[in-house]
Design an enzyme around this catalytic site. Sequence first.
Site, short mmCIF file in Angstrom:
data_model
loop_
_atom_site.label_atom_id
_atom_site.label_comp_id
_atom_site.label_asym_id
_atom_site.label_seq_id
_atom_site.Cartn_x
_atom_site.Cartn_y
_atom_site.Cartn_z
N ARG A 70 0.85 -1.19 0.00
CA ARG A 70 0.00 0.00 0.00
C ARG A 70 0.89 1.24 0.00
NH1 ARG A 70 -4.43 3.03 -1.20
NH2 ARG A 70 -4.70 4.71 0.29
N CYS A 88 -9.09 8.52 4.23
CA CYS A 88 -7.67 8.15 4.39
C CYS A 88 -7.43 7.16 5.54
CB CYS A 88 -6.83 9.40 4.59
SG CYS A 88 -6.85 10.52 3.17
N GLN A 91 -8.80 3.73 4.76
CA GLN A 91 -7.96 3.01 3.80
C GLN A 91 -6.66 2.52 4.46
OE1 GLN A 91 -7.50 5.72 0.43
NE2 GLN A 91 -8.95 4.48 -0.71
N GLU A 113 1.33 15.35 2.64
CA GLU A 113 0.08 15.91 3.18
C GLU A 113 -0.66 16.72 2.12
OE1 GLU A 113 -2.57 16.00 6.16
OE2 GLU A 113 -0.53 15.50 6.77
N THR A 135 -12.55 19.14 -3.71
CA THR A 135 -11.15 18.98 -3.31
C THR A 135 -10.17 19.39 -4.41
OG1 THR A 135 -9.53 17.43 -2.41
CG2 THR A 135 -11.11 16.53 -3.96
N ASP A 147 -3.13 17.47 -7.99
CA ASP A 147 -2.39 16.42 -7.28
C ASP A 147 -0.91 16.62 -7.58
OD1 ASP A 147 -1.35 14.12 -6.13
OD2 ASP A 147 -2.92 12.80 -6.91
N ARG A 149 1.58 14.82 -6.29
CA ARG A 149 2.37 13.63 -6.00
C ARG A 149 2.89 12.99 -7.28
NH1 ARG A 149 -2.18 10.56 -2.71
NH2 ARG A 149 -3.26 11.22 -4.61
N LYS A 175 -0.97 5.39 -9.33
CA LYS A 175 0.01 4.66 -8.51
C LYS A 175 0.49 3.40 -9.23
CE LYS A 175 -1.67 6.28 -4.00
NZ LYS A 175 -2.23 5.90 -2.68
#
Length: 229
Positions: A70, A88, A91, A113, A135, A147, A149, A175
Amino acid sequence: MSFERVVKVADADLPTRWGHFRILGFEGHLPAPRPCYEESAPPPEWPGKRVEGLVALVMGDIHSSPPLVRIHSQCLTGDVFGSLRCDCRLQLELALSKISQQGAGILLYEQQEGRGIGLMAKLRAYELQDQGRDTVEANEELGFAADCREFELPAEVLKLLGVAAVRLITNNPEKVAALETGGIEVVERVSAEVVPQETFERYLKTKQEKMGHIQDLSPESLVADESAR
């Protein structure tokens, strides 16, 4: 942006209510701060960063077959305070439970974060969400990408752990793609869906409609499965 180097900085025992793990700390060093904004210039308070941190919780034999993995982004409000603005913490606990039941697996906990914008900016985004933005809209109104990331560090850490293939617990196809691009084979995607709460129904809908997150099961099926446990 590739890392100049990724180093292990710590390795210790970590007993938890899900079982016994090793907890390892890693740092990825970048040649320059990673951008996280949509406009030609970053928000005034955005410092960027040259070092990214990741904590790996490792349980059992992770080498005899592709382990459950994960990738979880830090969420102080959810993981620590139990916020129900998001899924979150649910999960996180789902992933730890699956790893515990399997007796082996890896949780990769990234310091990202607010999808990479940082805690204070995330709280400002919450304020905008209270005013009606979703969001994604909130992050973008603050000048950030939806996003920020990249998910490059998890692939590098898995290589350092000697893991070449995984069963990835995620609803986020980015991912999966990031690990594959980074040289890690994803042999199976395992759903990370949890029972939806009214307080984060819009959040989940936005992630599915605007960020491509996958919904494997209907809310009714998830509720029935939870009731049967």
